[in-house]
Scaffold this motif. Structure first.
Motif, PDB file in Angstrom:
ATOM      1  N   GLU A 527     -11.367 -35.310 -23.397  1.00 18.55           N
ATOM      2  CA  GLU A 527     -11.200 -33.867 -23.195  1.00 18.55           C
ATOM      3  C   GLU A 527     -10.787 -33.556 -21.762  1.00 18.55           C
ATOM      4  N   ALA A 528     -11.425 -34.202 -20.817  1.00 15.22           N
ATOM      5  CA  ALA A 528     -11.076 -33.957 -19.411  1.00 15.22           C
ATOM      6  C   ALA A 528      -9.634 -34.376 -19.130  1.00 15.22           C
ATOM      7  N   ALA A 529      -9.230 -35.509 -19.676  1.00 16.65           N
ATOM      8  CA  ALA A 529      -7.867 -35.998 -19.441  1.00 16.65           C
ATOM      9  C   ALA A 529      -6.837 -35.074 -20.084  1.00 16.65           C
ATOM     10  N   PHE A 530      -7.079 -34.623 -21.291  1.00  9.47           N
ATOM     11  CA  PHE A 530      -6.141 -33.709 -21.949  1.00  9.47           C
ATOM     12  C   PHE A 530      -6.049 -32.382 -21.199  1.00  9.47           C
ATOM     13  N   CYS A 531      -7.183 -31.862 -20.749  1.00  7.02           N
ATOM     14  CA  CYS A 531      -7.162 -30.595 -20.000  1.00  7.02           C
ATOM     15  C   CYS A 531      -6.301 -30.719 -18.746  1.00  7.02           C
ATOM     16  N   ASP A 532      -6.429 -31.840 -18.060  1.00  8.93           N
ATOM     17  CA  ASP A 532      -5.620 -32.056 -16.850  1.00  8.93           C
ATOM     18  C   ASP A 532      -4.137 -32.124 -17.190  1.00  8.93           C
ATOM     19  N   ARG A 533      -3.791 -32.860 -18.258  1.00  7.76           N
ATOM     20  CA  ARG A 533      -2.383 -32.993 -18.632  1.00  7.76           C
ATOM     21  C   ARG A 533      -1.799 -31.648 -19.078  1.00  7.76           C
ATOM     22  N   ILE A 534      -2.551 -30.911 -19.854  1.00  4.90           N
ATOM     23  CA  ILE A 534      -2.050 -29.628 -20.361  1.00  4.90           C
ATOM     24  C   ILE A 534      -1.721 -28.692 -19.208  1.00  4.90           C
ATOM     25  N   ALA A 535      -2.599 -28.657 -18.222  1.00  2.00           N
ATOM     26  CA  ALA A 535      -2.344 -27.801 -17.051  1.00  2.00           C
ATOM     27  C   ALA A 535      -1.068 -28.226 -16.332  1.00  2.00           C
ATOM     28  N   GLN A 536      -0.867 -29.532 -16.211  1.00  2.00           N
ATOM     29  CA  GLN A 536       0.329 -30.042 -15.545  1.00  2.00           C
ATOM     30  C   GLN A 536       1.590 -29.699 -16.348  1.00  2.00           C
ATOM     31  N   TRP A 537       1.529 -29.896 -17.650  1.00  3.93           N
ATOM     32  CA  TRP A 537       2.702 -29.646 -18.488  1.00  3.93           C
ATOM     33  C   TRP A 537       3.061 -28.168 -18.524  1.00  3.93           C
ATOM     34  N   ARG A 538       2.049 -27.320 -18.580  1.00  4.92           N
ATOM     35  CA  ARG A 538       2.339 -25.886 -18.577  1.00  4.92           C
ATOM     36  C   ARG A 538       2.956 -25.458 -17.258  1.00  4.92           C
ATOM     37  N   ALA A 539       2.438 -25.993 -16.176  1.00  3.55           N
ATOM     38  CA  ALA A 539       2.976 -25.634 -14.861  1.00  3.55           C
ATOM     39  C   ALA A 539       4.430 -26.074 -14.726  1.00  3.55           C
ATOM     40  N   ALA A 540       4.786 -27.173 -15.397  1.00  3.42           N
ATOM     41  CA  ALA A 540       6.153 -27.691 -15.313  1.00  3.42           C
ATOM     42  C   ALA A 540       7.074 -27.100 -16.381  1.00  3.42           C
ATOM     43  N   GLY A 541       6.548 -26.204 -17.196  1.00  2.00           N
ATOM     44  CA  GLY A 541       7.377 -25.606 -18.237  1.00  2.00           C
ATOM     45  C   GLY A 541       7.663 -26.515 -19.409  1.00  2.00           C
ATOM     46  N   GLN A 542       6.856 -27.553 -19.590  1.00  2.00           N
ATOM     47  CA  GLN A 542       7.046 -28.503 -20.696  1.00  2.00           C
ATOM     48  C   GLN A 542       6.262 -28.001 -21.912  1.00  2.00           C
ATOM     49  N   ALA A 543       6.852 -27.030 -22.618  1.00  4.95           N
ATOM     50  CA  ALA A 543       6.147 -26.355 -23.707  1.00  4.95           C
ATOM     51  C   ALA A 543       5.809 -27.311 -24.851  1.00  4.95           C
ATOM     52  N   THR A 544       6.713 -28.225 -25.174  1.00  2.00           N
ATOM     53  CA  THR A 544       6.459 -29.134 -26.296  1.00  2.00           C
ATOM     54  C   THR A 544       5.295 -30.064 -25.988  1.00  2.00           C
ATOM     55  N   LEU A 545       5.291 -30.650 -24.804  1.00  4.76           N
ATOM     56  CA  LEU A 545       4.183 -31.530 -24.427  1.00  4.76           C
ATOM     57  C   LEU A 545       2.869 -30.765 -24.339  1.00  4.76           C
ATOM     58  N   ALA A 546       2.909 -29.551 -23.787  1.00  2.00           N
ATOM     59  CA  ALA A 546       1.691 -28.745 -23.687  1.00  2.00           C
ATOM     60  C   ALA A 546       1.155 -28.419 -25.076  1.00  2.00           C
ATOM     61  N   ALA A 547       2.051 -28.119 -26.023  1.00  2.00           N
ATOM     62  CA  ALA A 547       1.614 -27.824 -27.388  1.00  2.00           C
ATOM     63  C   ALA A 547       0.996 -29.058 -28.031  1.00  2.00           C
ATOM     64  N   TRP A 548       1.636 -30.221 -27.801  1.00  2.00           N
ATOM     65  CA  TRP A 548       1.071 -31.469 -28.323  1.00  2.00           C
ATOM     66  C   TRP A 548      -0.310 -31.721 -27.721  1.00  2.00           C
ATOM     67  N   GLY A 549      -0.431 -31.575 -26.410  1.00  2.00           N
ATOM     68  CA  GLY A 549      -1.695 -31.831 -25.747  1.00  2.00           C
ATOM     69  C   GLY A 549      -2.794 -30.889 -26.210  1.00  2.00           C
ATOM     70  N   SER A 550      -2.474 -29.610 -26.374  1.00  2.00           N
ATOM     71  CA  SER A 550      -3.477 -28.637 -26.815  1.00  2.00           C
ATOM     72  C   SER A 550      -3.949 -28.949 -28.229  1.00  2.00           C
ATOM     73  N   TYR A 551      -3.033 -29.372 -29.067  1.00  2.00           N
ATOM     74  CA  TYR A 551      -3.423 -29.729 -30.434  1.00  2.00           C
ATOM     75  C   TYR A 551      -4.362 -30.936 -30.425  1.00  2.00           C
TER      76      TYR A 551
END
Length: 901
Positions: A527-551
């Motif tokens: 959970e901690a690792a996914f939360c960190d990645r999601i924040a990074q992907w959203r900040a970079a505008g990587q919507a597909t990766l952020a959606a994958w990570g949130s799921y």
């Protein structure tokens, strides 16, 4: 200007030429008899080349008051993502403004299906009046494009007129609308010029042409527009018209050869050479023709050729882009090969260089291949892969490019092999991923080292680092196998082999490390690792990766028994995508929310969320959320007494989940479980056997869903002993890893196994412990989906609340809600008294109602005309059956169970 900006500008210019309604040429002969037959609805104009299809439709469109979108198709439009992107652009050009809503459904990343995109387009056009013309539809060979266009035809909104121009009959569902009289058709026989039309055309070139000669030419050409136009060109300045007409005979091909020779021989040598050399081009501009011919002044030559009527079609209003009529271009190319065979490769090479300089890879690669420069073409494919595949979602374009290269060249270039691996991964072709990654690693060592600068930039390229990408593919394959250790090891290799500037590659690897933690069962770390990645992907505008990570994060939270946290993750994912109409990246969030709503037994909400999420996930490049949504829909249908609908949804989920069963693909286990719930024990047994599931297996988390299915099979076989042994090992592992979601399901099955072993008190305690973990009132369906045996056992828990401390700790309202959930499905145990171990007798029901009215025992005895001792016995029975300690609690529980008003 950055290269990406140049590429965008170049694509926009070329796209504009495809959307341009051809301009009326001087000497146009109006043909109202044909235009009048193009009714509103669907029309097909089908005839060989040169019959005037495009000219007719352009004339018709210009006379129409309705907004009209025009799209001139070419071979590149066989990519369905590109086809629909261009179609939407054509409608936008007509002023319909559908792109804002439909554009997000086209990517980044190609959707697996285009039906939902077309559905959205149909809905957007539902109240509009518009015409859409698809010219040169015969170039379309893609089954996916045909399927989606067929869907548009069958569900066409009333205000949309669709017109197709084609040399051949398209493989579209036209029979039904033809039979209903809703299809307008113009064929070659209809398009032939009449004698009067032919005379009008020819006499514009030769005003003094005798009627008899005009009629003879019309007859000899059979009214063929191209033949008549070439004849008109040949007649200019001739004195011997009679001799010319007499010599004019033969097939269309002969006529073409004859007239082309006549036309070309009458041109100045410099213009003749210009026509031949530029015939290799599909589109022509002054700058491009300068590069190909090696001479300046091409713009003037193009304008000169147009004035001479040499089959040059302007593609914009400013006369910056043209094309030759297709027939004329074919003839010029044939003549070029005859007269200047050694020049053709150079012409293609120069065209490729011009297109590459202007960042237009489609044409650059095509011309490079035509020139025999396949290595150059391969390098350009590698450089543009990320933009075309990931940002524009045009997987079919990449596949076509690769197919144009020699096999040995592809096999010798690791980046092309990795491109194939990534495309195979997206479609679930695991074996192809393995082969391509292995081949890429082998060839990387032997391949010549050459500089590589992807057009998308090194930071977001997935081909920038061959060793790193090979390791990433192997990490992905390890995930599918459920191998947490290998997943992490290969992801660490990616990080070790990559540099800080290769951000997307390393960021994805860190996402895979989060998956490895999940596969290990270390939910807190995951959970901690996914939360960190999601924040990074959203900040970079990587919507597909952020959606994958949130799921994935929501899945981890559900595994931990935290439904509310999973719900919040889904809500936050929707907020992060932004306002406006939901796009494909919203789909996984809807699926997460649907799964939570289903588990909480809010079936109406779950159905709404799943339905919307499924539609969006059909456009999402990552298929597991779509498969999960279909699984959820299957169980919703099962709970609603729709077993056939449940099987259909589950079967579709299985079709789109070709990867091995496991934690990342629970669909096969869920399908077997559904079949078991519907009484097909044999099918569930077969699946367990095929998966090699055994009682002595190690209790590994990635295979837990399969082992739980095996436990259910054992219970269905009335073998509770082996089931208990298996469940004990699963429970021990889950408890050690604090996987509460697993403990709830395992505990429920243990309780059923104990009940089947005639260990009633232990079964009640086990179920009560599982219910306590379930965090009332979150978990409902995990119990309700177990059917009638669970319903009976829950009734025992209700009855045991006075005597069993574990049962007494469960809020009665939660138990009542669970029993009501059974009442909605096929496991309902009593239509009138759900939740009771033994139903109330008629006299006990009367006593209960009088208790609810506040009557004393003496008053009840007097009203029912029985003794006080009899009433005391009835009251005791009511309290026992309701598991209540006193009259007040009994009345409260009866109301929660809807036994009284």
């Amino acid at each position: 200007m950055q290269m990406s900006e140049i590429a965008t500008a170049g694509r926009d210019v070329l796209l504009a030429t495809k959307l341009h309604v051809p301009t009326a040429r001087p000497g146009l002969v109006p043909r109202p008899r044909l235009a009048g037959r193009l009714q509103d609805g669907v029309a097909l104009v089908c005839a060989p080349a040169g019959y005037g299809k495009t000219v007719l439709l352009a004339e018709w469109v210009r006379s129409r008051p309705r907004p009209s979108g025009w799209l001139s198709l070419d071979a590149a439009d066989n990519d369905p993502a590109r086809f629909w992107r261009h179609t939407v652009a054509a409608l936008d050009e007509a002023g319909l403004e559908v792109g804002e809503q439909i554009g997000p459904l086209l990517g980044p990343s190609a959707p697996p299906s285009f039906q939902n995109l077309v559905t959205a387009l149909i809905n957007e056009l539902a109240t509009d009046e518009a015409v859409l013309i698809l010219d040169d539809y015969h170039v379309i060979k893609s089954a996916s494009v045909h399927e989606s266009v067929g869907f548009l035809i069958e569900h066409r909104p009333a205000g949309l007129s669709l017109v197709l121009a084609s040399r051949t009959d398209p493989p579209l569902p036209l029979a039904r609308i033809r039979a209903a009289g809703q299809l307008a058709e113009l064929r070659a026989a209809d398009l032939r010029f009449t004698a009067g039309e032919a005379a009008e055309l020819l006499q514009q070139a030769v005003p003094a042409l005798p009627e008899a000669s005009a009629a003879a030419l019309a007859g000899k050409t059979e009214g063929w527009a191209a033949g008549l136009q070439l004849a008109a060109l040949s007649l200019r300045g001739r004195n011997d018209t009679a001799a010319f007409v007499a010599a004019f005979t033969g097939s269309h091909r002969y006529i073409l050869d004859f007239l082309t020779e006549e036309v070309l021989e009458r041109q100045p040598q410099d213009l003749r050479n210009f026509l031949l050399q530029t015939s290799v081009l599909d589109r022509l501009s002054g700058s491009l023709c300068d590069a190909v011919t090696g001479r300046a002044g091409s713009q003037a030559q193009l304008e000169r050729a147009e004035r001479a009527g040499l089959f040059l079609v302007p593609l914009d209003e400013t006369r910056r882009w043209w094309r030759y009529h297709h027939l004329f271009a074919d003839l010029l190319r044939a003549r070029l090969r005859e007269e200047q065979p050694s020049h053709e490769a150079r012409l293609h090479r120069d065209a490729a260089a011009w297109y590459e300089q202007h960042a237009l890879p489609d044409d650059a690669i095509r011309h490079a291949v035509a020139a025999g420069e396949t290595t150059w073409a391969a390098r350009m494919i590698e450089e543009h892969f990320d933009v075309v595949y990931y940002q524009r979602g045009e997987a079919a374009t990449i596949a076509a490019w690769l197919a144009a290269l020699p096999d040995d060249l592809v096999r010798g270039r690791p980046r092309l092999l990795l491109a194939q691996a990534q495309m195979a991964a997206a479609s679930g072709r695991v074996a192809d991923v393995e082969r391509a990654a292995a081949a890429a690693e082998r060839t990387a060592a032997a391949a010549d080292t050459e500089s590589f600068e992807p057009t998308v930039g090194r930071a977001v390229s997935m081909l920038v680092n061959v060793p790193g990408q090979v390791a990433l593919e192997r990490s992905y394959l390890a995930q599918l196998r459920g191998d947490a250790q290998a997943t992490a090891a290969f992801a660490e290799q990616v990080l070790a082999r990559s540099t800080a500037e290769e951000w997307l590659l390393t960021s994805t690897a860190r996402g895979f490390l989060a998956v490895a933690e999940w596969l290990h069962g270390r939910l807190h770390a995951a959970e901690a690792a996914f939360c960190d990645r999601i924040a990074q992907w959203r900040a970079a505008g990587q919507a597909t990766l952020a959606a994958w990570g949130s799921y994935q994060l929501a899945q981890v939270q559900r595994a931990g028994g935290r439904l509310e946290a999973a719900r919040l993750t889904g809500e936050q994912a929707l907020e992060a995508v932004g306002g406006g109409a939901p796009g494909p990246a919203s789909g996984p969030a809807f699926m997460s929310l649907a799964e939570v709503a289903y588990q909480r037994n809010d079936l109406d909400l779950a159905r709404r969320l799943a339905t919307e999420g499924i539609a969006l996930c059909r456009q999402f490049v990552y298929t597991p959320p779509l498969a999960a949504g279909l699984v959820t829909l299957a169980w919703i249908r099962q709970a609603a007494h729709d077993p056939a609908g449940a099987r259909a949804a589950m079967a579709e989920a299985a079709r789109i989940s070709p990867v091995p069963p496991g934690l990342l693909n629970p669909v096969p286990a869920q399908q077997a479980r559904l079949l078991l719930a519907q009484g097909d024990l044999a099918a569930a047994e077969r699946w367990a056997d095929e998966c090699g599931l055994g009682l002595d297996d190690q209790a590994a988390y990635p295979r837990e869903a399969g082992h739980l299915l095996l436990a259910r099979v054992l219970l269905a076989r009335t073998q509770p002993g082996p089931a208990l042994a298996l469940l004990a090992r699963l429970q021990e592992t889950a408890a050690a890893q604090h996987r509460t979601g697993s403990l709830i399901e395992i505990g429920a099955l243990r309780a059923l196994a104990l009940a089947a072993s005639d260990e009633g008190p232990a079964a009640v305690t086990a179920l009560a412990e599982a219910l306590a973990l379930a965090g009332p009132p979150d978990y409902v369906r995990v119990f309700a989906d177990e059917g009638l045996p669970m319903a009976r056992l829950l009734r025992r828990v209700v009855a045991a609340q006075r005597d069993c401390p574990a049962a007494a700790a469960i809020p009665f309202g939660y138990l009542a809600g669970l029993q009501q959930a059974f009442g909605r499905g096929p496991a309902a145990v009593s239509a009138t008294q759900p939740g009771l171990v033994d139903p109330l007798t008629g006299r006990e029901a009367e006593v209960l109602n009088l208790l609810a009215a506040g009557r004393s025992n003496q008053a009840i005895a007097a009203e029912l005309v029985v003794s006080l001792d009899t009433i005391k016995k009835h009251v005791g029975h009511v309290l026992a059956k309701l598991g209540a300690a006193n009259r007040t609690e009994a009345v409260a529980r009866a109301r929660e169970l809807d036994l009284i008003g």
